[in-house]
Scaffold this active site. Structure first.
Site, PDB file in Angstrom:
ATOM      1  N   ASP A  11      16.422 -10.403  -0.776  1.00 51.71           N
ATOM      2  CA  ASP A  11      15.893 -12.035  -0.607  1.00 51.71           C
ATOM      3  C   ASP A  11      16.104 -12.415   0.550  1.00 51.71           C
ATOM      4  OD1 ASP A  11      14.342 -14.416  -1.688  1.00 51.71           O
ATOM      5  OD2 ASP A  11      16.913 -15.018  -2.062  1.00 51.71           O
ATOM      6  N   SER A  12      15.233 -13.698   0.888  1.00 50.50           N
ATOM      7  CA  SER A  12      15.550 -14.310   2.155  1.00 50.50           C
ATOM      8  C   SER A  12      16.989 -14.735   2.343  1.00 50.50           C
ATOM      9  CB  SER A  12      14.592 -15.485   2.285  1.00 50.50           C
ATOM     10  OG  SER A  12      14.760 -16.492   1.136  1.00 50.50           O
ATOM     11  N   TYR A  43      12.068 -18.057   4.304  1.00 55.66           N
ATOM     12  CA  TYR A  43      10.925 -17.451   4.410  1.00 55.66           C
ATOM     13  C   TYR A  43       9.673 -18.402   4.339  1.00 55.66           C
ATOM     14  CZ  TYR A  43      12.917 -12.798   4.297  1.00 55.66           C
ATOM     15  OH  TYR A  43      13.688 -11.691   4.584  1.00 55.66           O
ATOM     16  N   GLY A  44       9.709 -19.278   3.513  1.00 57.76           N
ATOM     17  CA  GLY A  44       8.892 -20.058   2.752  1.00 57.76           C
ATOM     18  C   GLY A  44       7.810 -20.617   4.042  1.00 57.76           C
ATOM     19  N   CYS A  74      12.103 -12.035  -4.620  1.00 53.52           N
ATOM     20  CA  CYS A  74      11.706 -13.071  -3.535  1.00 53.52           C
ATOM     21  C   CYS A  74       9.947 -13.198  -3.764  1.00 53.52           C
ATOM     22  CB  CYS A  74      11.824 -13.076  -2.079  1.00 53.52           C
ATOM     23  SG  CYS A  74      11.464 -14.382  -1.177  1.00 53.52           S
ATOM     24  N   ASN A  75       9.587 -14.384  -4.366  1.00 52.40           N
ATOM     25  CA  ASN A  75       8.135 -14.477  -4.704  1.00 52.40           C
ATOM     26  C   ASN A  75       7.480 -14.744  -3.278  1.00 52.40           C
ATOM     27  OD1 ASN A  75       7.824 -15.751  -7.585  1.00 52.40           O
ATOM     28  ND2 ASN A  75       9.854 -16.183  -6.979  1.00 52.40           N
ATOM     29  N   THR A  76       8.289 -15.232  -2.379  1.00 54.34           N
ATOM     30  CA  THR A  76       7.383 -15.227  -1.064  1.00 54.34           C
ATOM     31  C   THR A  76       7.281 -13.841  -0.453  1.00 54.34           C
ATOM     32  OG1 THR A  76       8.507 -17.415  -0.823  1.00 54.34           O
ATOM     33  CG2 THR A  76       7.348 -16.577   1.067  1.00 54.34           C
ATOM     34  N   GLU A 152      21.036 -22.670  -0.102  1.00 56.05           N
ATOM     35  CA  GLU A 152      21.459 -22.115   0.837  1.00 56.05           C
ATOM     36  C   GLU A 152      22.761 -22.584   1.473  1.00 56.05           C
ATOM     37  OE1 GLU A 152      20.848 -18.669   2.113  1.00 56.05           O
ATOM     38  OE2 GLU A 152      19.687 -18.622   0.290  1.00 56.05           O
ATOM     39  N   CYS A 184      10.026 -19.589  -7.329  1.00 52.53           N
ATOM     40  CA  CYS A 184      10.875 -19.162  -6.422  1.00 52.53           C
ATOM     41  C   CYS A 184      12.265 -18.946  -6.990  1.00 52.53           C
ATOM     42  CB  CYS A 184      11.219 -20.315  -5.328  1.00 52.53           C
ATOM     43  SG  CYS A 184      12.467 -20.186  -3.916  1.00 52.53           S
ATOM     44  N   THR A 185      12.747 -17.639  -6.631  1.00 50.96           N
ATOM     45  CA  THR A 185      14.022 -17.463  -7.167  1.00 50.96           C
ATOM     46  C   THR A 185      15.183 -18.249  -6.951  1.00 50.96           C
ATOM     47  OG1 THR A 185      14.424 -15.911  -5.327  1.00 50.96           O
ATOM     48  CG2 THR A 185      13.288 -14.952  -7.200  1.00 50.96           C
ATOM     49  N   HIS A 186      15.035 -18.999  -5.748  1.00 51.45           N
ATOM     50  CA  HIS A 186      16.364 -19.945  -5.305  1.00 51.45           C
ATOM     51  C   HIS A 186      16.209 -21.071  -6.293  1.00 51.45           C
ATOM     52  CE1 HIS A 186      16.364 -18.117  -1.438  1.00 51.45           C
ATOM     53  NE2 HIS A 186      17.684 -18.896  -1.224  1.00 51.45           N
TER      54      HIS A 186
HETATM   55  N1  DGL Z   1      13.719 -16.970  -2.878  1.00 50.28           N
HETATM   56  C1  DGL Z   1      12.690 -17.069  -2.073  1.00 50.28           C
HETATM   57  C2  DGL Z   1      11.212 -17.196  -3.032  1.00 50.28           C
HETATM   58  O1  DGL Z   1      11.496 -16.576  -4.160  1.00 50.28           O
HETATM   59  C3  DGL Z   1      12.712 -18.227  -1.315  1.00 50.28           C
HETATM   60  C4  DGL Z   1      11.726 -18.239  -0.204  1.00 50.28           C
HETATM   61  C5  DGL Z   1      12.287 -18.773   1.044  1.00 50.28           C
HETATM   62  O2  DGL Z   1      13.267 -18.268   1.809  1.00 50.28           O
HETATM   63  O3  DGL Z   1      11.548 -19.958   1.626  1.00 50.28           O
HETATM   64  O4  DGL Z   1      10.272 -17.355  -2.600  1.00 50.28           O
END
Ligand code: DGL
Length: 268
Positions: A11-12, A43-44, A74-76, A152, A184-186
């Site tokens: 993930d990011s 990453y968004g 990570c969805n992104t 984060e 978003c997994t976060h």
């Molecule tokens: N966990 C990432 C997701 O699911 C976060 C993306 C990010 O870093 O902005 O989209």
């Protein structure tokens, strides 16, 4: 490929741990590798090309650690890179996507809300998903800029995070949303605070457990399920600051863990 090799997850940052947690529950005997690409989070707001490049580097890194399958937690990164990863690598690659379908099926008001990053919401994959599975309901999207940074920093309960959530959630409530998708997994780590803002009447959909079940299915189909009887172990890396990421991962994983620096260019 050896079935007792580990599963690679990335993930990011720390958000993908919400998926890794579900994989640990679903597949207790599997060894897990996790890379938090914290030096490049979030990453968004990045370009698709950038996220794709990072996803390739992280996948190659995990393969060099003998990963037998990759979970893009990570969805992104999934919307930006999964097609390329599947073309480049032959092992099973599992992605995550916002739970649009279950939300559309369970909504009574006929209005569902999606919380995700800018990049996810503008992607072709997300819009295709919404068209395909949610054409009977109204889909209200909300990009949550700044939220990943709060997670984060491990600000899961502070005033700034609460204020951001209120800013993003109130407009959705005003539009009569009764089902909210965490795209978003976060955001899974903000579940208690999100519930506090929206109240008990709103259904919240998170796909971590479904991704873990899909991972198990894909491993089984490929005859890659671990045959060990012992409890699996976890190994963590970050491209960012090891001290702060160790603290964050330990807190979110629920035990003190060791996190190593991901040495780019080093493939073993
Ligand atoms: N966990 C990432 C997701 O699911 C976060 C993306 C990010 O870093 O902005 O989209």
């Amino acid at each position: 490929m050896n079935k007792n090799n580990p599963i690679g997850i990335f993930d990011s940052g720390v958000g993908g741990l919400s998926v890794a947690n579900c994989i640990r529950t679903e597949l207790p005997h599997e060894d897990l590798l996790y890379v938090a690409d914290s030096a490049y989070a979030p990453y968004g707001n990045q370009t698709q090309t950038f996220i794709e490049q990072r996803s390739i580097i992280l996948t190659e890194y995990l393969l060099a650690q003998r990963a037998k399958a990759i979970v893009v937690a990570c969805n992104t990164a999934t919307v930006s890179a999964i097609k390329t990863l599947r073309k480049m690598f032959t092992i099973p690659i599992i992605g995550v996507e916002p739970g649009v379908k279950p939300a559309a099926l369970s909504s009574k008001s006929g209005v569902i809300g999606i919380l995700a990053t800018e990049q996810t919401l503008k992607s072709y994959s997300f819009n295709f998903l919404a068209e395909r599975f949610a054409s009977d309901v109204k889909v209200e999207v909300q990009a949550c800029s700044g939220l990943v940074e709060q997670i984060e920093k491990m600000d899961l309960e502070g005033d700034k995070t609460f204020a951001l959530l209120q800013r993003y959630l109130q407009p959705l409530l005003d539009k009569n949303v009764d089902t909210l998708v965490l795209g978003c997994t976060h955001y899974a780590f903000l579940l208690p605070m999100i519930q506090k803002v929206v109240g008990d009447e709103i259904d919240i959909i998170n796909t971590g457990a479904a991704v873990a079940r899909e991972t198990a299915r894909r491993l089984e189909t490929a005859s890659l399920l671990n045959t060990n009887n012992r409890q699996g172990i976890e190994t963590f890396w970050t491209s960012g600051d090891v001290t702060s990421v160790t603290k964050a991962i330990s807190q979110l994983w629920g035990s003190t863990v060791k996190v190593s620096l991901m040495q780019e260019g080093q493939r073993n």
